[in-house]
Write an enzyme that holds these catalytic residues in place. Structure first.
Site, PDB file in Angstrom:
ATOM      1  CG  ASN A  16      -1.851   1.100   1.314  1.00 13.18           C
ATOM      2  OD1 ASN A  16      -1.482   2.224   1.004  1.00 13.18           O
ATOM      3  ND2 ASN A  16      -3.074   0.853   1.726  1.00 13.18           N
ATOM      4  CG  HIS A  19       1.218   5.133   4.830  1.00  5.48           C
ATOM      5  ND1 HIS A  19       0.434   5.743   5.771  1.00  5.48           N
ATOM      6  CD2 HIS A  19       0.751   3.874   4.699  1.00  5.48           C
ATOM      7  CE1 HIS A  19      -0.469   4.879   6.207  1.00  5.48           C
ATOM      8  NE2 HIS A  19      -0.307   3.731   5.567  1.00  5.48           N
ATOM      9  CG  HIS A  52      -8.200   4.346   0.754  1.00  8.12           C
ATOM     10  ND1 HIS A  52      -8.418   4.194   2.107  1.00  8.12           N
ATOM     11  CD2 HIS A  52      -9.393   4.734   0.229  1.00  8.12           C
ATOM     12  CE1 HIS A  52      -9.681   4.503   2.386  1.00  8.12           C
ATOM     13  NE2 HIS A  52     -10.291   4.840   1.265  1.00  8.12           N
ATOM     14  NE  ARG A  54      -9.454   8.635   4.017  1.00  8.33           N
ATOM     15  CZ  ARG A  54      -9.672   7.732   4.978  1.00  8.33           C
ATOM     16  NH1 ARG A  54      -8.890   6.674   5.080  1.00  8.33           N
ATOM     17  NH2 ARG A  54     -10.649   7.872   5.829  1.00  8.33           N
ATOM     18  NE  ARG A  58      -7.508  11.531   5.333  1.00 15.42           N
ATOM     19  CZ  ARG A  58      -7.982  10.827   6.366  1.00 15.42           C
ATOM     20  NH1 ARG A  58      -7.226   9.966   7.000  1.00 15.42           N
ATOM     21  NH2 ARG A  58      -9.220  11.006   6.765  1.00 15.42           N
ATOM     22  CD  GLU A  79      -7.355   0.024   0.997  1.00 12.94           C
ATOM     23  OE1 GLU A  79      -7.656   0.998   1.699  1.00 12.94           O
ATOM     24  OE2 GLU A  79      -6.437  -0.745   1.260  1.00 12.94           O
ATOM     25  CB  THR A 110      -9.658   1.801   6.807  1.00 12.27           C
ATOM     26  OG1 THR A 110      -9.149   2.449   5.648  1.00 12.27           O
ATOM     27  CG2 THR A 110     -11.046   1.278   6.535  1.00 12.27           C
ATOM     28  CD  GLU A 160      -7.435  -6.056   2.743  1.00 13.06           C
ATOM     29  OE1 GLU A 160      -7.490  -5.960   1.499  1.00 13.06           O
ATOM     30  OE2 GLU A 160      -6.713  -5.340   3.455  1.00 13.06           O
ATOM     31  CG  HIS A 202      -5.750  -1.750   9.241  1.00 13.49           C
ATOM     32  ND1 HIS A 202      -5.273  -1.025  10.305  1.00 13.49           N
ATOM     33  CD2 HIS A 202      -6.370  -0.855   8.434  1.00 13.49           C
ATOM     34  CE1 HIS A 202      -5.626   0.244  10.147  1.00 13.49           C
ATOM     35  NE2 HIS A 202      -6.273   0.377   9.018  1.00 13.49           N
TER      36      HIS A 202
HETATM   37  N1  PXP Z   1      -6.124  -2.972   3.974  1.00 11.11           N
HETATM   38  C1  PXP Z   1      -7.031  -1.969   4.049  1.00 11.11           C
HETATM   39  C2  PXP Z   1      -8.419  -2.248   3.593  1.00 11.11           C
HETATM   40  C3  PXP Z   1      -6.673  -0.693   4.514  1.00 11.11           C
HETATM   41  O1  PXP Z   1      -7.589   0.289   4.583  1.00 11.11           O
HETATM   42  C4  PXP Z   1      -5.338  -0.466   4.887  1.00 11.11           C
HETATM   43  C5  PXP Z   1      -4.919   0.897   5.330  1.00 11.11           C
HETATM   44  O2  PXP Z   1      -4.987   1.788   4.274  1.00 11.11           O
HETATM   45  C6  PXP Z   1      -4.426  -1.530   4.765  1.00 11.11           C
HETATM   46  C7  PXP Z   1      -4.855  -2.771   4.340  1.00 11.11           C
HETATM   47  C8  PXP Z   1      -2.991  -1.360   5.135  1.00 11.11           C
HETATM   48  O3  PXP Z   1      -2.872  -1.063   6.495  1.00 11.11           O
HETATM   49  P1  PXP Z   1      -1.489  -0.575   7.064  1.00 11.11           P
HETATM   50  O4  PXP Z   1      -1.163   0.708   6.390  1.00 11.11           O
HETATM   51  O5  PXP Z   1      -1.752  -0.429   8.530  1.00 11.11           O
HETATM   52  O6  PXP Z   1      -0.467  -1.648   6.767  1.00 11.11           O
END
Ligand code: PXP
Length: 250
Positions: A16, A19, A52, A54, A58, A79, A110, A160, A202
């Site tokens: 992901n 960040h 994602h 949003r 952001r 996402e 999330t 998921e 997550h």
């Molecule tokens: N899966 C989903 C559905 C999420 O919303 C997120 C966070 O954006 C992640 C996985 C990844 O989570 P993390 O950034 O805490 O590894």
């Protein structure tokens, strides 16, 4: 060989890159570029890239989605919240995979799984055109059996499972680790029996990923925050490779 998770038959790693976009947006320019990060992750062995989009943009922006789709040879997992705006964006860009998540503006990330049961009719209708466009649709859910049953009724291809509560228990002593792990294992079994593929994500780090990798029915992990954090110290390439090693239990 490109190294990393694509060598593993069992479990896929989705990286992901939200960040990276958060850091970029802090200064309003183009650096650091989440697409460049995605390419590094791909080269290091990631099986997919998650982003994602949003409602408040952001982190990831519309243009990032276009560029990610153009630049990657591994699948893009978009996402998004189940809104009309996101539906039209998804139908325009048709990413390989879509993960529908709940979204609240005030949340830091999330925070919980979708209430699938509470919006079953809406989700059923929402998912159909996405599947007709060739997208594999996943619903981000907690471990409650009724929500997983509802995901199957809604026609989801994938669930998921939210690993946040387990990771909190594991890392911060907030909750019962064994019972959270059991809930994830049972949710994965239930979803598999209902014919859905199981992903999880997550809050995962190397340690918790090693444990998730032992759950037979989980086929993909989506990881962002920890990997981008690690990238500060050891670089993204090394962090993704290290995560692939954790996934392969080496
Ligand atoms: N899966 C989903 C559905 C999420 O919303 C997120 C966070 O954006 C992640 C996985 C990844 O989570 P993390 O950034 O805490 O590894």
């Amino acid at each position: 060989m490109q190294g990393g998770c694509r060598d593993s038959k069992a479990l896929r790693l989705g990286v992901n890159v939200d960040h990276v976009a958060t850091v970029r947006n802090a200064r309003g320019g183009d650096y650091p570029d989440p697409v460049q990060a995605a390419k590094i992750a791909e080269k290091a062995g990631a099986d997919g890239i998650t982003a994602h989009l949003r409602e408040d943009r952001r982190h990831i922006r519309d243009r990032d989605i276009v560029r990610l789709k153009e630049s990657l040879s591994i699948p893009l997992n978009l996402e998004m919240a189940a809104t009309e705006e996101m539906l039209s964006i998804a139908l325009k860009y048709t990413p390989k995979a879509i993960c529908i998540v709940p979204e609240r503006r005030q949340e830091v990330t999330t925070e919980s799984g979708l209430d699938v049961l509470g919006q079953l009719t809406k989700l059923k209708e929402y998912i159909k055109p996405l599947q007709n466009a060739g997208c594999r649709v996943s619903l981000f859910v907690g471990t409650a059996p009724e929500q997983i049953a509802a995901a199957a009724q809604a026609g989801a291809d994938v669930i998921e499972v939210h690993t946040g509560p387990y990771c909190h228990a594991f890392n911060d002593n907030q909750g019962d680790v064994a019972s959270e792990l059991k809930k994830i294992t049972q949710a994965a079994e239930q979803a598999t029996q209902l014919g859905m593929e199981v992903h999880a994500g997550h809050g995962l780090n190397y340690k918790t990923t090693r444990i998730m990798a032992q759950i037979e029915h989980i086929k993909e992990l989506n990881i962002g925050h920890f990997l981008i954090g690690e990238a500060i110290f050891i670089g993204l390439d090394a962090a993704v490779k290290q995560m692939c090693i954790a996934i392969r239990q080496q």
